[in-house]
Write an enzyme that holds these catalytic residues in place. Structure first.
Site: not given
Length: 131
Positions: A97-99
């Site tokens: 998720v994301s980073a």
């Protein structure tokens, strides 16, 4: 609501994690920035289906220290070591998720016998923005 976490001290380093065992399938969640293992964001679908959820805190978050060996290869190796420590020989999915996406990709690329599938959500890339 925060959930209880543990810290494993492994030969490669220390890592905070939460492992909620529910069934034979395990999914590993690689959270994005400003999150740690104690925060169960985006896991309810897996919980509802009875899957076990393993969530490590990335270096610099929670009780996982930020060290000089916090590059993707090193962190992927540490997460692999955590899986071995917990007796997890197969991950049905790694969710980035994301980073957390670069770590999820590194795990899938480096450990294909461990990671069966890869899911990326709002993935951050390490590539520069195109001109």
């Amino acid at each position: 609501m925060l959930r209880a976490t543990e810290v494993a001290t492994l030969p490669s380093g220390r890592i905070e994690y939460r492992y909620e065992r529910r069934g034979p399938q395990t999914v590993l969640i690689c959270h994005g920035g400003h999150l740690r293992a104690a925060i169960p964001l985006g896991e309810s679908a897996f919980e509802h289906e009875g899957w076990s959820v393993l969530t490590p805190s990335r270096p610099g978050y929670g009780r996982t220290p930020l060290t000089s060996s916090s590059g993707l290869d090193d962190v992927a190796a540490l997460v692999r070591e955590l899986c071995d420590h917990l007796g997890v020989s197969s991950l049905a999915a790694v969710v980035g998720v994301s980073a957390g996406a670069p770590l999820a990709v590194a795990l899938a690329a480096r450990y294909p016998t461990l990671v069966k599938s890869l899911v990326l959500q709002s993935a951050r890339s390490s590539l520069p923005w195109p001109d």
